[in-house]
Design a protein around this motif. Structure first.
Motif, mmCIF file in Angstrom:
data_model
loop_
_atom_site.group_PDB
_atom_site.id
_atom_site.type_symbol
_atom_site.label_atom_id
_atom_site.label_comp_id
_atom_site.label_asym_id
_atom_site.label_seq_id
_atom_site.Cartn_x
_atom_site.Cartn_y
_atom_site.Cartn_z
ATOM 1 N N SER A 1 -3.309 4.367 -7.052
ATOM 2 C CA SER A 1 -3.760 3.649 -7.924
ATOM 3 C C SER A 1 -3.880 2.310 -7.108
ATOM 4 N N CYS A 2 -3.985 2.396 -5.889
ATOM 5 C CA CYS A 2 -3.749 1.221 -5.074
ATOM 6 C C CYS A 2 -5.255 0.705 -4.689
ATOM 7 N N ARG B 1 -8.672 -1.040 -4.138
ATOM 8 C CA ARG B 1 -8.835 -2.401 -4.592
ATOM 9 C C ARG B 1 -10.619 -2.317 -4.370
ATOM 10 N N SER B 2 -10.946 -3.285 -5.542
ATOM 11 C CA SER B 2 -12.435 -3.130 -5.414
ATOM 12 C C SER B 2 -13.017 -4.690 -5.061
ATOM 13 N N CYS C 1 2.303 1.819 -3.316
ATOM 14 C CA CYS C 1 1.219 2.321 -4.417
ATOM 15 C C CYS C 1 0.966 3.739 -4.247
ATOM 16 N N ARG D 1 0.937 -1.317 -0.031
ATOM 17 C CA ARG D 1 0.138 -0.073 -0.155
ATOM 18 C C ARG D 1 1.053 1.239 -0.270
ATOM 19 N N ARG E 1 1.177 -0.214 -9.067
ATOM 20 C CA ARG E 1 -0.463 0.165 -9.277
ATOM 21 C C ARG E 1 -1.243 -1.300 -9.203
ATOM 22 N N VAL E 2 -2.215 -1.130 -8.841
ATOM 23 C CA VAL E 2 -3.367 -2.431 -8.563
ATOM 24 C C VAL E 2 -4.090 -2.480 -10.009
ATOM 25 N N VAL E 3 -3.990 -3.566 -10.759
ATOM 26 C CA VAL E 3 -4.918 -3.724 -11.855
ATOM 27 C C VAL E 3 -6.114 -4.568 -11.366
ATOM 28 N N PRO E 4 -7.321 -4.293 -11.369
ATOM 29 C CA PRO E 4 -8.263 -5.107 -10.676
ATOM 30 C C PRO E 4 -8.568 -6.696 -11.401
ATOM 31 N N SER E 5 -8.475 -7.388 -10.483
ATOM 32 C CA SER E 5 -8.675 -8.982 -10.996
ATOM 33 C C SER E 5 -7.420 -9.438 -11.688
ATOM 34 N N LYS E 6 -6.458 -8.818 -11.781
ATOM 35 C CA LYS E 6 -4.949 -9.009 -12.240
ATOM 36 C C LYS E 6 -3.719 -9.309 -11.265
#
Length: 100
Positions: free
Chosen positions: A96-97, A99-100, A61, A58, A67-72
């Motif tokens: 861009s961290c 999370r969904s 980020c 975190r 960076r977090v790429v959702p579902s990736k």
């Protein structure tokens, strides 16, 4: 790049982990646009709890290094796209961290 936690160093362990991961990114050991290890693997590698590894991720980020790429997953940001410290401190750079 080897890493040894210093329990006598002031501050939190997650800061030590974040500093070491950042050093690995800046040294080119963790390459741009490549996925970072899963947080549980990072926890095992550094000998810390899952919460500590999550907090370190975190922080990175927030600094714009990951960076977090959702579902990736979590990816290393190219150094030429990392905001400078003033942008991060002023809030100009967005984290861009989330999370969904």
């Amino acid at each position: 790049m080897s890493f040894m936690l210093d329990p006598d160093k002031p501050g939190y362990l997650y800061n030590q982990v974040a500093e070491h991961i950042e050093a690995r990114i800046r040294a080119g050991e963790l390459r741009p646009n490549e996925p970072l290890y899963a947080e549980n693997k990072l926890a095992n590698e550094y000998g810390v709890s899952l919460g500590t590894s999550r907090h370190a991720v975190r922080i990175l980020c927030e600094r714009g290094l990951l960076r977090v790429v959702p579902s990736k997953g979590v990816y290393v940001v190219p150094l030429d796209q990392v905001p400078d410290a003033d942008e991060v401190a002023s809030g100009v750079a967005s984290c861009s961290c989330a999370r969904s």
